[in-house]
Design a protein around this motif. Sequence first.
Motif, PDB file in Angstrom:
ATOM      1  N   ILE A 107       1.121  -0.796   0.147  1.00 21.06           N
ATOM      2  CA  ILE A 107      -0.271   0.593   0.016  1.00 21.06           C
ATOM      3  C   ILE A 107       1.180   1.106   0.156  1.00 21.06           C
ATOM      4  O   ILE A 107       0.454   2.490  -0.571  1.00 21.06           O
ATOM      5  CB  ILE A 107      -0.735   0.157   1.160  1.00 21.06           C
ATOM      6  CG1 ILE A 107      -2.326  -1.489   0.985  1.00 21.06           C
ATOM      7  CG2 ILE A 107      -1.649   1.378   1.740  1.00 21.06           C
ATOM      8  CD1 ILE A 107      -3.194  -1.290   1.980  1.00 21.06           C
ATOM      9  N   ILE A 108       1.622   1.030   0.961  1.00 21.91           N
ATOM     10  CA  ILE A 108       2.527   2.150   0.821  1.00 21.91           C
ATOM     11  C   ILE A 108       3.603   2.497  -0.352  1.00 21.91           C
ATOM     12  O   ILE A 108       3.318   3.220  -1.082  1.00 21.91           O
ATOM     13  CB  ILE A 108       3.907   2.462   2.163  1.00 21.91           C
ATOM     14  CG1 ILE A 108       3.248   2.786   3.238  1.00 21.91           C
ATOM     15  CG2 ILE A 108       4.640   3.433   2.096  1.00 21.91           C
ATOM     16  CD1 ILE A 108       4.113   2.252   4.236  1.00 21.91           C
ATOM     17  N   LYS A 109       3.548   1.113  -0.940  1.00 22.01           N
ATOM     18  CA  LYS A 109       4.545   1.271  -2.275  1.00 22.01           C
ATOM     19  C   LYS A 109       4.065   1.933  -3.364  1.00 22.01           C
ATOM     20  O   LYS A 109       4.089   2.994  -4.053  1.00 22.01           O
ATOM     21  CB  LYS A 109       5.625   0.114  -2.955  1.00 22.01           C
ATOM     22  CG  LYS A 109       6.336   0.135  -4.389  1.00 22.01           C
ATOM     23  CD  LYS A 109       6.487  -1.817  -4.170  1.00 22.01           C
ATOM     24  CE  LYS A 109       6.595  -1.783  -5.622  1.00 22.01           C
ATOM     25  NZ  LYS A 109       7.071  -2.490  -6.043  1.00 22.01           N
ATOM     26  N   ALA A 110       2.660   1.626  -3.682  1.00 22.46           N
ATOM     27  CA  ALA A 110       1.679   2.211  -4.296  1.00 22.46           C
ATOM     28  C   ALA A 110       1.230   3.941  -4.415  1.00 22.46           C
ATOM     29  O   ALA A 110       0.906   3.970  -4.768  1.00 22.46           O
ATOM     30  CB  ALA A 110       0.260   1.134  -4.348  1.00 22.46           C
ATOM     31  N   SER A 118      -1.477   8.932  -1.159  1.00 27.17           N
ATOM     32  CA  SER A 118      -0.703   9.071  -0.172  1.00 27.17           C
ATOM     33  C   SER A 118      -0.240  10.464   0.499  1.00 27.17           C
ATOM     34  O   SER A 118      -0.015  10.306   1.687  1.00 27.17           O
ATOM     35  CB  SER A 118       1.053   9.675  -1.303  1.00 27.17           C
ATOM     36  OG  SER A 118       1.586  10.201  -1.080  1.00 27.17           O
ATOM     37  N   ASN A 119      -1.809  11.365   0.040  1.00 26.12           N
ATOM     38  CA  ASN A 119      -2.551  12.419   0.925  1.00 26.12           C
ATOM     39  C   ASN A 119      -2.821  11.342   2.235  1.00 26.12           C
ATOM     40  O   ASN A 119      -2.962  12.308   2.620  1.00 26.12           O
ATOM     41  CB  ASN A 119      -2.733  13.618   0.281  1.00 26.12           C
ATOM     42  CG  ASN A 119      -2.605  14.271  -0.940  1.00 26.12           C
ATOM     43  OD1 ASN A 119      -0.449  14.316  -0.779  1.00 26.12           O
ATOM     44  ND2 ASN A 119      -2.401  14.898  -1.581  1.00 26.12           N
ATOM     45  N   PHE A 120      -3.609  10.932   1.978  1.00 28.79           N
ATOM     46  CA  PHE A 120      -4.185  10.155   2.634  1.00 28.79           C
ATOM     47  C   PHE A 120      -3.551   9.619   3.296  1.00 28.79           C
ATOM     48  O   PHE A 120      -3.890   9.988   4.861  1.00 28.79           O
ATOM     49  CB  PHE A 120      -5.252   9.562   2.254  1.00 28.79           C
ATOM     50  CG  PHE A 120      -6.157   8.920   2.491  1.00 28.79           C
ATOM     51  CD1 PHE A 120      -7.403   9.281   3.729  1.00 28.79           C
ATOM     52  CD2 PHE A 120      -5.790   7.657   3.146  1.00 28.79           C
ATOM     53  CE1 PHE A 120      -7.836   8.582   4.340  1.00 28.79           C
ATOM     54  CE2 PHE A 120      -6.872   6.546   4.407  1.00 28.79           C
ATOM     55  CZ  PHE A 120      -7.665   7.371   5.299  1.00 28.79           C
ATOM     56  N   LEU A 121      -2.545   8.850   3.514  1.00 25.80           N
ATOM     57  CA  LEU A 121      -1.595   8.560   4.076  1.00 25.80           C
ATOM     58  C   LEU A 121      -1.018   9.055   5.259  1.00 25.80           C
ATOM     59  O   LEU A 121      -1.036   8.794   6.057  1.00 25.80           O
ATOM     60  CB  LEU A 121      -0.583   6.975   3.544  1.00 25.80           C
ATOM     61  CG  LEU A 121      -1.747   6.088   2.956  1.00 25.80           C
ATOM     62  CD1 LEU A 121      -0.071   5.978   2.288  1.00 25.80           C
ATOM     63  CD2 LEU A 121      -2.335   5.143   3.522  1.00 25.80           C
ATOM     64  N   ARG A 122      -0.694   9.787   4.515  1.00 25.22           N
ATOM     65  CA  ARG A 122       0.366  10.976   5.273  1.00 25.22           C
ATOM     66  C   ARG A 122      -0.683  12.322   6.345  1.00 25.22           C
ATOM     67  O   ARG A 122      -0.554  13.305   6.880  1.00 25.22           O
ATOM     68  CB  ARG A 122       0.580  12.644   4.475  1.00 25.22           C
ATOM     69  CG  ARG A 122       1.888  10.792   4.033  1.00 25.22           C
ATOM     70  CD  ARG A 122       2.956  12.114   2.189  1.00 25.22           C
ATOM     71  NE  ARG A 122       3.526  10.899   1.421  1.00 25.22           N
ATOM     72  CZ  ARG A 122       4.923  10.822   1.511  1.00 25.22           C
ATOM     73  NH1 ARG A 122       5.120  10.700   2.573  1.00 25.22           N
ATOM     74  NH2 ARG A 122       5.154   9.819   1.122  1.00 25.22           N
ATOM     75  N   SER A 123      -1.907  11.805   6.044  1.00 22.93           N
ATOM     76  CA  SER A 123      -2.987  13.032   6.712  1.00 22.93           C
ATOM     77  C   SER A 123      -3.160  12.878   7.760  1.00 22.93           C
ATOM     78  O   SER A 123      -2.470  11.985   8.502  1.00 22.93           O
ATOM     79  CB  SER A 123      -4.391  12.753   6.551  1.00 22.93           C
ATOM     80  OG  SER A 123      -4.551  11.231   6.606  1.00 22.93           O
ATOM     81  N   ASP A 124      -3.317  13.618   9.087  1.00 25.02           N
ATOM     82  CA  ASP A 124      -2.597  13.502  10.049  1.00 25.02           C
ATOM     83  C   ASP A 124      -4.612  12.717  10.371  1.00 25.02           C
ATOM     84  O   ASP A 124      -4.104  12.960  11.711  1.00 25.02           O
ATOM     85  CB  ASP A 124      -3.309  15.371  11.014  1.00 25.02           C
ATOM     86  CG  ASP A 124      -2.371  15.872  10.903  1.00 25.02           C
ATOM     87  OD1 ASP A 124      -1.645  15.993  10.411  1.00 25.02           O
ATOM     88  OD2 ASP A 124      -2.698  17.556  10.690  1.00 25.02           O
ATOM     89  N   PRO A 131      -0.462   5.452  13.355  1.00 25.30           N
ATOM     90  CA  PRO A 131       0.669   6.104  12.785  1.00 25.30           C
ATOM     91  C   PRO A 131       2.048   5.556  12.099  1.00 25.30           C
ATOM     92  O   PRO A 131       2.766   4.582  12.977  1.00 25.30           O
ATOM     93  CB  PRO A 131       1.354   7.226  13.849  1.00 25.30           C
ATOM     94  CG  PRO A 131       0.438   5.591  14.833  1.00 25.30           C
ATOM     95  CD  PRO A 131      -0.528   5.105  14.154  1.00 25.30           C
ATOM     96  N   ILE A 132       2.316   5.122  11.061  1.00 26.92           N
ATOM     97  CA  ILE A 132       3.212   4.242  10.605  1.00 26.92           C
ATOM     98  C   ILE A 132       3.827   5.701   9.577  1.00 26.92           C
ATOM     99  O   ILE A 132       3.310   6.681   8.664  1.00 26.92           O
ATOM    100  CB  ILE A 132       2.266   3.632   9.118  1.00 26.92           C
ATOM    101  CG1 ILE A 132       1.579   4.108   8.291  1.00 26.92           C
ATOM    102  CG2 ILE A 132       1.379   2.427   9.909  1.00 26.92           C
ATOM    103  CD1 ILE A 132       1.302   3.285   7.182  1.00 26.92           C
ATOM    104  N   GLU A 133       5.261   4.689   8.870  1.00 26.57           N
ATOM    105  CA  GLU A 133       6.466   5.384   7.965  1.00 26.57           C
ATOM    106  C   GLU A 133       5.926   5.434   7.340  1.00 26.57           C
ATOM    107  O   GLU A 133       5.752   4.145   6.160  1.00 26.57           O
ATOM    108  CB  GLU A 133       7.265   5.474   8.520  1.00 26.57           C
ATOM    109  CG  GLU A 133       8.440   6.104   8.019  1.00 26.57           C
ATOM    110  CD  GLU A 133      10.092   6.444   9.043  1.00 26.57           C
ATOM    111  OE1 GLU A 133      10.322   7.108   8.616  1.00 26.57           O
ATOM    112  OE2 GLU A 133       9.422   6.441   9.847  1.00 26.57           O
ATOM    113  N   ILE A 134       5.703   6.751   5.575  1.00 22.86           N
ATOM    114  CA  ILE A 134       5.422   6.360   5.253  1.00 22.86           C
ATOM    115  C   ILE A 134       6.810   7.007   4.246  1.00 22.86           C
ATOM    116  O   ILE A 134       7.505   8.038   4.118  1.00 22.86           O
ATOM    117  CB  ILE A 134       4.391   7.610   4.692  1.00 22.86           C
ATOM    118  CG1 ILE A 134       2.964   7.874   5.429  1.00 22.86           C
ATOM    119  CG2 ILE A 134       4.270   7.329   2.920  1.00 22.86           C
ATOM    120  CD1 ILE A 134       2.153   5.867   4.998  1.00 22.86           C
TER     121      ILE A 134
END
Length: 134
Positions: A107-110, A118-124, A131-134
């Motif tokens: 998922i992170i790679k995708a 990407s923006n969603f995974l990094r969103s607050d 809290p995962i490292e992207i």
Amino acid sequence: MNFKYKILGLDRYDNDVDQFINIVNSIPDDPSDDIVDALFLTFSNEDDFGVQEKVLNKLDQLSNNKFISGLLRNFHHLLEKSSEQEWPLLIIGRYINADDQTRIKEIIKASTENLELSNFLRSDYFQDEYPIEI
């Protein structure tokens, strides 16, 4: 009849619940992209009374490649049809809760191919829950 129109045409929260569940249960282990897309398109803001759990279970059974491809193709829909972004949070978060490192990494790679993801995974919003490292 096209599978997508068949499954999306059902009143899965009222009269057609059993038919919807039977159709989801009958999906083969390696479904076509059209079927995967139809599964993702079943998510909406409507109260699902637990019916979507069957769809989530079916998504869990997909190969990483099928799941990621479907997620990328349908992520905009998930965001658009889930005003509070509950479904994207639940769909992705369940793999973090299950500590499914392979799927999480995919998922992170995708997310490098999909700005919305990407923006969603990094969103607050997401990071506060997962809290995962992207």
